[in-house]
Design a protein around this motif. Sequence first.
Motif, mmCIF file in Angstrom:
data_model
loop_
_atom_site.group_PDB
_atom_site.id
_atom_site.type_symbol
_atom_site.label_atom_id
_atom_site.label_comp_id
_atom_site.label_asym_id
_atom_site.label_seq_id
_atom_site.Cartn_x
_atom_site.Cartn_y
_atom_site.Cartn_z
ATOM 1 N N TRP A 1 0.829 -1.203 0.000
ATOM 2 C CA TRP A 1 0.000 0.000 0.000
ATOM 3 C C TRP A 1 0.865 1.254 0.000
ATOM 4 C CZ3 TRP A 1 -4.592 -1.065 -1.519
ATOM 5 C CH2 TRP A 1 -5.189 -2.277 -1.161
ATOM 6 N N GLY A 2 0.469 2.237 -0.821
ATOM 7 C CA GLY A 2 1.198 3.493 -0.908
ATOM 8 C C GLY A 2 0.437 4.623 -0.241
ATOM 9 N N PHE A 3 1.133 5.405 0.540
ATOM 10 C CA PHE A 3 0.529 6.530 1.255
ATOM 11 C C PHE A 3 1.424 7.754 1.107
ATOM 12 C CE2 PHE A 3 -0.200 2.547 3.621
ATOM 13 C CZ PHE A 3 -1.564 2.436 3.476
ATOM 14 N N GLU A 4 0.924 8.872 1.600
ATOM 15 C CA GLU A 4 1.730 10.082 1.696
ATOM 16 C C GLU A 4 1.707 10.584 3.136
ATOM 17 O OE1 GLU A 4 3.784 11.525 -0.160
ATOM 18 O OE2 GLU A 4 3.423 10.455 -2.035
ATOM 19 N N PRO A 5 2.862 10.685 3.762
ATOM 20 C CA PRO A 5 4.170 10.221 3.285
ATOM 21 C C PRO A 5 4.229 8.690 3.234
ATOM 22 C CG PRO A 5 4.337 10.961 5.553
ATOM 23 C CD PRO A 5 2.943 11.297 5.112
ATOM 24 N N ARG B 1 5.218 4.771 3.743
ATOM 25 C CA ARG B 1 5.719 4.033 4.910
ATOM 26 C C ARG B 1 5.949 2.557 4.582
ATOM 27 N NH1 ARG B 1 0.355 6.748 6.933
ATOM 28 N NH2 ARG B 1 1.369 8.185 5.513
ATOM 29 N N GLU B 2 4.911 1.787 4.206
ATOM 30 C CA GLU B 2 5.124 0.369 3.894
ATOM 31 C C GLU B 2 6.092 0.194 2.729
ATOM 32 O OE1 GLU B 2 1.864 -2.230 3.289
ATOM 33 O OE2 GLU B 2 0.771 -1.587 5.053
ATOM 34 N N SER B 3 5.818 0.873 1.617
ATOM 35 C CA SER B 3 6.666 0.705 0.437
ATOM 36 C C SER B 3 8.063 1.263 0.682
ATOM 37 C CB SER B 3 6.033 1.378 -0.778
ATOM 38 O OG SER B 3 5.630 2.705 -0.472
ATOM 39 N N LEU B 4 8.181 2.323 1.482
ATOM 40 C CA LEU B 4 9.496 2.867 1.805
ATOM 41 C C LEU B 4 10.261 1.916 2.716
ATOM 42 C CD1 LEU B 4 11.250 5.320 1.207
ATOM 43 C CD2 LEU B 4 10.356 6.408 3.270
ATOM 44 N N ARG B 5 9.531 1.233 3.581
ATOM 45 C CA ARG B 5 10.190 0.249 4.436
ATOM 46 C C ARG B 5 10.708 -0.929 3.600
ATOM 47 N NH1 ARG B 5 7.751 -1.409 10.334
ATOM 48 N NH2 ARG B 5 9.728 -0.984 11.384
ATOM 49 N N LEU B 6 10.017 -1.272 2.520
ATOM 50 C CA LEU B 6 10.543 -2.291 1.615
ATOM 51 C C LEU B 6 11.907 -1.880 1.072
ATOM 52 C CD1 LEU B 6 7.432 -3.282 -0.552
ATOM 53 C CD2 LEU B 6 8.581 -4.696 1.151
ATOM 54 N N VAL B 7 12.036 -0.611 0.700
ATOM 55 C CA VAL B 7 13.313 -0.099 0.201
ATOM 56 C C VAL B 7 14.374 -0.179 1.295
ATOM 57 C CG1 VAL B 7 14.495 1.943 -0.683
ATOM 58 C CG2 VAL B 7 12.200 1.379 -1.507
ATOM 59 N N SER B 8 13.979 0.153 2.513
ATOM 60 C CA SER B 8 14.913 0.068 3.638
ATOM 61 C C SER B 8 15.415 -1.363 3.830
ATOM 62 C CB SER B 8 14.212 0.570 4.908
ATOM 63 O OG SER B 8 15.049 0.440 6.026
ATOM 64 N N LEU B 9 14.487 -2.341 3.753
ATOM 65 C CA LEU B 9 14.885 -3.745 3.865
ATOM 66 C C LEU B 9 15.823 -4.128 2.727
ATOM 67 C CD1 LEU B 9 11.426 -5.397 4.709
ATOM 68 C CD2 LEU B 9 13.336 -5.072 6.271
ATOM 69 N N ALA B 10 15.490 -3.683 1.509
ATOM 70 C CA ALA B 10 16.311 -4.017 0.351
ATOM 71 C C ALA B 10 17.718 -3.453 0.484
ATOM 72 C CB ALA B 10 15.647 -3.493 -0.917
ATOM 73 N N GLY C 1 7.062 2.053 -8.749
ATOM 74 C CA GLY C 1 5.948 2.619 -9.495
ATOM 75 C C GLY C 1 4.697 2.649 -8.627
ATOM 76 N N ARG C 2 3.823 3.621 -8.886
ATOM 77 C CA ARG C 2 2.592 3.759 -8.095
ATOM 78 C C ARG C 2 1.376 3.666 -9.005
ATOM 79 N NH1 ARG C 2 2.228 8.150 -3.457
ATOM 80 N NH2 ARG C 2 3.419 6.432 -2.517
ATOM 81 N N TRP D 1 -8.622 4.512 0.343
ATOM 82 C CA TRP D 1 -7.970 3.326 0.891
ATOM 83 C C TRP D 1 -6.458 3.370 0.727
ATOM 84 C CZ3 TRP D 1 -9.315 -0.315 4.097
ATOM 85 C CH2 TRP D 1 -8.607 -1.506 4.156
ATOM 86 N N GLY D 2 -5.985 3.975 -0.341
ATOM 87 C CA GLY D 2 -4.551 4.069 -0.570
ATOM 88 C C GLY D 2 -4.187 3.627 -1.972
ATOM 89 N N ALA D 3 -3.038 4.051 -2.453
ATOM 90 C CA ALA D 3 -2.531 3.616 -3.755
ATOM 91 C C ALA D 3 -1.821 2.280 -3.590
ATOM 92 C CB ALA D 3 -1.587 4.673 -4.307
ATOM 93 N N LYS D 4 -1.316 1.750 -4.708
ATOM 94 C CA LYS D 4 -0.533 0.527 -4.668
ATOM 95 C C LYS D 4 0.855 0.830 -5.214
ATOM 96 C CE LYS D 4 -4.539 -2.508 -5.379
ATOM 97 N NZ LYS D 4 -5.181 -3.461 -6.323
ATOM 98 N N ASP D 5 1.860 0.637 -4.380
ATOM 99 C CA ASP D 5 3.242 0.851 -4.787
ATOM 100 C C ASP D 5 3.890 -0.495 -5.078
ATOM 101 O OD1 ASP D 5 2.865 3.509 -4.342
ATOM 102 O OD2 ASP D 5 4.116 3.637 -2.540
#
Length: 804
Positions: free
Chosen positions: A425-429, A431-440, A459-460, A467-471
């Motif tokens: 799920w993508g949000f502003e700011p 969090r979930e998708s950014l945490r994926l990058v952090s793990l990577a 990509g978004r 409900w939120g976007a999909k990243d």
Amino acid sequence: MEQGQNSTGGSEGRPAGGAHWSQVYLCVFLTTLATLLLELSLTRIFSVVFYYHFAFLAISIALFGLGIGGVFSYVVAGWKAPLFTRLGRLSALNTFCTGLALAVILLQPNHPPNWSLALVYFTTAIPFFVSGAIVSLAVSETIERVNRVYFFDLLGAACGCLLLIPLLNWFGGPNTVVTAAIFYAVAAAIWHSMAGQARARAGSVALALLLVAFVTYNLRHPVVDVRRAKDQTLTNEIWVKWNPMSRIAVVHEVSEGRYNIVIDGDAATSIAPFDSDHLSADDRRDLTSQGASLPYAIRPGAKSLIIGPGGGWDVSRALMYGSHDITAVEINPIIATTIMQVKFPELSHGLYLRPDVHVHVEDGRSFVRRSTEQYQVVQATLVDTWASTAAGAFALSENNLYTTDAFRDYLAHLTDDGLVAFTRWGFEPPRESLRLVSLAMDALRQSGETDPASHVIVGREGTVVGWGAKDTVAISRKPFRQGDVDRARALFASSGMQAVYLPGVEVRNQFYDLLHSANPAEYERTYTFDITPVSDNRPFFFYTVQPRDLWTFITTASRASADYKINKAVPLLFGLMAISLLATALILMAPPLVLGTRLPRQRGVVGFLPYFLFIGTGYILIEVALIQKFVLFLGHPTYALSVVIFSMLVFSGLGSAASRRVLGKDEGRLIKALGCVALLAALLALAVSSLLTPLVWLPLPMKAAMTVALIAPLGFVMGMPFPTALARLEAWHAPSVRWAWSLNAASSVLGSVGALVCAIYMGLVQTLIIGGLFYLAALAVVARVRFNEVAEPAPGAGRVVLAK
């Protein structure tokens, strides 16, 4: 049932001779079997009717009811009816109390008022209350054989744990609860038989048979079933099936012209309706217009591993892009086998029956660990743990897909041109998708890659509103080439997606800032949300709200967003902690209010009572942490729950049975046993991961056997301290036993919630070690308070017991 019991005097209603010992053991066995079966089946029903956050509440409810019931057994001991008559009446009553608890849960309206959680909590506690009174009274009257009775107490609970999986598979959630009521009715018949009451025995047998007939009818024509779940009425369900993981329904969405697979009345995966050999232009547009098509646009024709394929959309995408070697790993056999291959294969044009699609029913992470293959694409699209398992809370059923350790596994199973793609799920700011990058970033650095910024494409799809976007985050084993970036850019342009991050393109946002930060750890620490990498030791990827911001988040976040639904679990955890504190206070108030008992004044007794608080807390902390530690090894929280609790109960029961012979009245031996618990817990905490990781490829029966072998020594020693101290306290000062019961039960109630808090904020290894430290605290109590020196037997401490 790891708590101990109380004692009371009286011998009325007992037959002469020892012919009834085996029947007493059998009734205790049946009662605890039914009680644990009820407790675990309620976790499944709570997860369906409410949310996954409520599932582990069943543990707290059970411990609360058992604690209060143990104290109430002193009141029952004063009733004039013969002992076995009292026990038979209580068992028969519990049959009806179990039905009442089920009715209260299933009849909750959509959008229930705030007080409904308390109503559910205390109503559902009633059968555990009665069960606690039954077992406690039975043990109190057999204190001479407390070690053996405690063994059958734990053995019954262990068998209830084993029965859970087949009963849920065969009967479903509500019918499994009714089955627990049948066991109570059978126990009632045996108690009445020992009391010599033929009519009452016949009534109990008739009640059991009536419930058996009801379950048989309810399976064919559901009368008692889940009609409402998560604030909505369940409609358009054309087929329903339960298993220990979830309640699965096939729903026909007439207005949208599609069929959905709905998990626990909430999470859904749509069945892919495509004929992959004859795709129309509309079909191709549907498949390419979503972010999950990104990995195949970059690597067309890729050998692919799809984790959590559900209804098959990602499989259809891979086929459309030319893949002919697709491995699909789905954890739920109802979805992968029953629906997609047996009951409704025509809805997906036989997608999972194709020769180029290889379907495996297994946990995705465990499959990756044991696989010897390498893939060009590893993909997981919105693989959530919305549906809690019998393991308990969302916190307990967090899968291990989103950890640094997992990302290292994925990267190790990629070809040099391979990539892993996750859609979150993508949000502003973000969090979930950014945490994926952090793990990577963390996993790439550990794999020897020095420039993570060249390994990531984001990509978004859609907008953040509602409900939120999909990243979709794609991470490559080696740096992306320019051709890869161009193909991703072309997909984004044709599908209307937003290019959030591309290597070599400066688009200043949080993804760019993190990937190009000179100090990523500092960036993560100061970020608005918690995006720090998580490990297998603390696999709570979904909780991104900083602890300091919990109250602000829960009061200001949009209720219509996926983010709110996920992160509200933590503040709700603290709310349930408050309810548990209230339940704990009620348990501790029970002796003075119900029994008129004050804290004992005898020298040394008050100083010894914290012993029972410490071992109650330590036991539940160790148990909860072990369940989660073995999830990855065994492949699913349900298996971890069943095997770990079974092992703990069986071997604790054996330890209890051997405690009198092994420890006797030697305080030195008791001190050694307590120290041994702490040592074994620490050894398991520190060594279990390194021992089990290389063996995850083994078949499940062998892994279960290994789990039992590892837990057996710890469980055996943990079964000794409680009955040993309880028997001695009974001899030294019998009235204090009721306080020992209350303290042990209260600590278990709080510990069941506290274990989750410790795991989320400190980690599973730390939770295990803390559990061991509580046993060291109990050791200190024994070392400081030498009962042989300071305590004197209270008047009337002796009693008449069932003849041997």
